[in-house]
Design a protein around this motif. Structure first.
Motif, PDB file in Angstrom:
ATOM      1  N   THR A  60      -8.884   0.645   2.092  1.00  0.00           N
ATOM      2  CA  THR A  60      -7.498   0.178   2.011  1.00  0.00           C
ATOM      3  C   THR A  60      -7.069  -0.482   3.311  1.00  0.00           C
ATOM      4  OG1 THR A  60      -7.032   2.036   0.520  1.00  0.00           O
ATOM      5  CG2 THR A  60      -5.151   0.882   1.457  1.00  0.00           C
ATOM      6  N   ASP A 120       0.818  -1.213   0.000  1.00  0.00           N
ATOM      7  CA  ASP A 120       0.000   0.000   0.000  1.00  0.00           C
ATOM      8  C   ASP A 120       0.851   1.263   0.000  1.00  0.00           C
ATOM      9  OD1 ASP A 120      -2.475  -1.244  -0.091  1.00  0.00           O
ATOM     10  OD2 ASP A 120      -2.589  -1.482   2.081  1.00  0.00           O
ATOM     11  N   CYS A 133      -6.081  -4.440   3.944  1.00  0.00           N
ATOM     12  CA  CYS A 133      -4.769  -4.774   4.487  1.00  0.00           C
ATOM     13  C   CYS A 133      -4.899  -5.636   5.734  1.00  0.00           C
ATOM     14  CB  CYS A 133      -4.001  -3.494   4.788  1.00  0.00           C
ATOM     15  SG  CYS A 133      -2.362  -3.744   5.497  1.00  0.00           S
ATOM     16  N   SER A 170       2.198   1.717  -3.420  1.00  0.00           N
ATOM     17  CA  SER A 170       1.118   2.171  -4.305  1.00  0.00           C
ATOM     18  C   SER A 170       0.848   3.661  -4.120  1.00  0.00           C
ATOM     19  CB  SER A 170      -0.157   1.374  -4.030  1.00  0.00           C
ATOM     20  OG  SER A 170       0.038  -0.008  -4.273  1.00  0.00           O
ATOM     21  N   GLY A 214     -10.882  -3.642  -1.651  1.00  0.00           N
ATOM     22  CA  GLY A 214      -9.623  -3.160  -2.205  1.00  0.00           C
ATOM     23  C   GLY A 214      -9.792  -2.571  -3.592  1.00  0.00           C
ATOM     24  N   TYR A 237      -5.685   7.348  -0.845  1.00  0.00           N
ATOM     25  CA  TYR A 237      -5.525   5.898  -1.017  1.00  0.00           C
ATOM     26  C   TYR A 237      -4.947   5.246   0.236  1.00  0.00           C
ATOM     27  CZ  TYR A 237      -3.896   1.399  -2.699  1.00  0.00           C
ATOM     28  OH  TYR A 237      -3.674   0.047  -2.835  1.00  0.00           O
ATOM     29  N   LEU A 238      -3.973   5.907   0.864  1.00  0.00           N
ATOM     30  CA  LEU A 238      -3.280   5.291   1.994  1.00  0.00           C
ATOM     31  C   LEU A 238      -4.156   5.232   3.235  1.00  0.00           C
ATOM     32  CD1 LEU A 238      -0.501   4.072   2.491  1.00  0.00           C
ATOM     33  CD2 LEU A 238       0.252   6.290   3.348  1.00  0.00           C
ATOM     34  N   PRO A 268      -4.184  -5.463  -2.198  1.00  0.00           N
ATOM     35  CA  PRO A 268      -3.061  -4.510  -2.250  1.00  0.00           C
ATOM     36  C   PRO A 268      -1.986  -4.882  -3.262  1.00  0.00           C
ATOM     37  CG  PRO A 268      -3.680  -4.893   0.029  1.00  0.00           C
ATOM     38  CD  PRO A 268      -4.461  -5.862  -0.799  1.00  0.00           C
TER      39      PRO A 268
END
Length: 396
Positions: free
Chosen positions: A82, A34, A86, A37, A300, A76-77, A93
């Motif tokens: 997300t 992640d 995770c 990304s 996701g 996104y994070l 991810p």
């Protein structure tokens, strides 16, 4: 007896510690994916912003752009979707990382990197294969820009007899920049297909070696791609296919399988024709549509296209129903686990309760795609009006 209990407890704690260690290692891998990304989204956003700024300057339009790459990386994070993917040790991810790697490699014209990301994303999940069209457009035309017909307006392509040399030089510069905007570069595309073929052969050779002692390569395709296409698992998920195929007659099952899968392909060509000047935004639309219609969607997938959506803050600033869509996503995120718990664990609800949340989630995604595409087209119309106004000012 006491020694036996001590031994059992010791074994239990050892086993529990082993499970916790495995979960921690898995979470670390997903966290690293992640973070990578998010960094790639930030770099992609910066590349898109720089290219878009140059395109606006070529049209004579001065506009302050928001640092959308930084905001998209944070969205996104720190997106709850997300985080849930995770924590749940989902493979989303990893898939998202390769998809973003593909877009980043195409935006920066790192052809081997783009080909590697596309091959790995397609290998892990079948649906990223449709991203080959945005990748080809990115490699051929470059990052997102205003419509190319703005550069081909009659005023920009006709120098005429002007009394002012300044206007004449400005128009010649516009013509030169417009040629750079509309020329399709074939060499990166050919290199992409070469590297994609090379990486595909490499991956297939590794897969054939790894499954040789268990089964054949064809059986691996049947258990992976075939499992996706035939929708054999009817376990409840965020999609709508599991409920539909659980109720449909077996006689019509193959027909509806073809209809649902071809439905994605029907949207590919029209969207590519209309949004060919914005390949990254086209990739976002493809990802959102596939996450809505795929056989086994997950949170996701939503985290990926919501992060990519923020890359276009300037273009989508006038998007309607944004607050309604935001509240809808919050409501579905809260109601869906509750309905699943009432139906599966407590037995006080039924499948219709949970499927209603899935239908509402699909409708929200449809509204999001339609509104974002409409806002992008309206933004292009505004740019056309501004370019015409600037052209008239220059002529006067």
């Amino acid at each position: 007896m006491q020694d036996l209990c001590t031994t059992v407890l010791h074994c239990y704690y050892q086993y529990l510690g082993h499970l916790l260690l495995r979960a921690l290692k898995g979470n670390l891998i997903m966290c690293y994916a992640d973070i990578m990304s998010a960094l790639l989204i930030r770099a992609t956003g910066w590349k898109l912003q720089m290219a878009y700024k140059k395109s606006l300057e070529a049209l004579g339009i001065i506009n302050r752009l928001v640092t959308s790459g930084d905001i998209a990386a944070l969205v996104y994070l720190w997106n709850p979707f997300t985080i849930v993917a995770c924590v749940g040790l989902s493979t989303s991810p990893i898939e998202n990382l390769f998809i973003i790697l593909t877009l980043y490699g195409a935006c920066t014209r790192l052809v081997p990197l783009a080909a590697f990301g596309w091959v790995m994303a397609t290998h892990l999940s079948l649906y990223p294969a449709i991203l080959i069209i945005p990748v080809i457009l990115l490699l051929g035309y470059g990052p997102d820009a205003p419509p190319r017909k703005l550069f081909l307006q009659k005023g920009y392509c006709k120098t005429g007899d002007k009394n002012s040399s300044h206007v004449h030089c400005a128009q010649e510069e516009m013509i030169n920049r417009s040629k750079e905007q509309i020329i399709f570069s074939r060499r990166p595309v050919v290199l992409f297909f070469f590297w994609a073929t090379l990486w595909s052969i490499y991956v297939l050779v590794l897969c054939s070696i790894s499954v040789k002692q268990y089964s054949s390569l064809w059986e691996m395709f049947q258990r992976t791609y075939g499992f996706i296409l035939t929708v054999e698992d009817m376990s409840p998920n965020m999609g709508v296919l599991w409920y539909f195929f659980a109720e449909v007659f077996d006689f019509f099952r193959n027909f509806f399988l073809i209809v649902f899968h071809v439905n994605i392909l029907f949207m590919v060509l029209p969207l590519a024709i209309r949004l060919n000047h914005r390949p990254c935004f086209l990739a976002f639309v493809y990802i959102a549509i596939s996450s809505m219609l795929k056989s086994y969607p997950s949170v996701g997938d939503s985290a990926l296209y919501l992060g990519l959506l923020v890359l276009f803050l300037d273009e989508l600033a006038d998007m309607q129903f944004s607050f309604f869509i935001f509240c809808g996503y919050v409501g579905i995120s809260l109601l869906s686990p509750v309905m699943h718990n009432l139906w599966i664990w407590r037995g006080t609800g039924n499948a219709n309760f949970y499927f209603a949340t899935a239908i509402a989630y699909a409708c929200l995604q449809i509204i999001l795609v339609v509104e974002s595409v409409g806002a992008m087209l309206n933004h292009d119309r505004k740019l056309r009006k501004l370019s015409v106004a600037n052209l008239q000012d220059d002529e006067s």
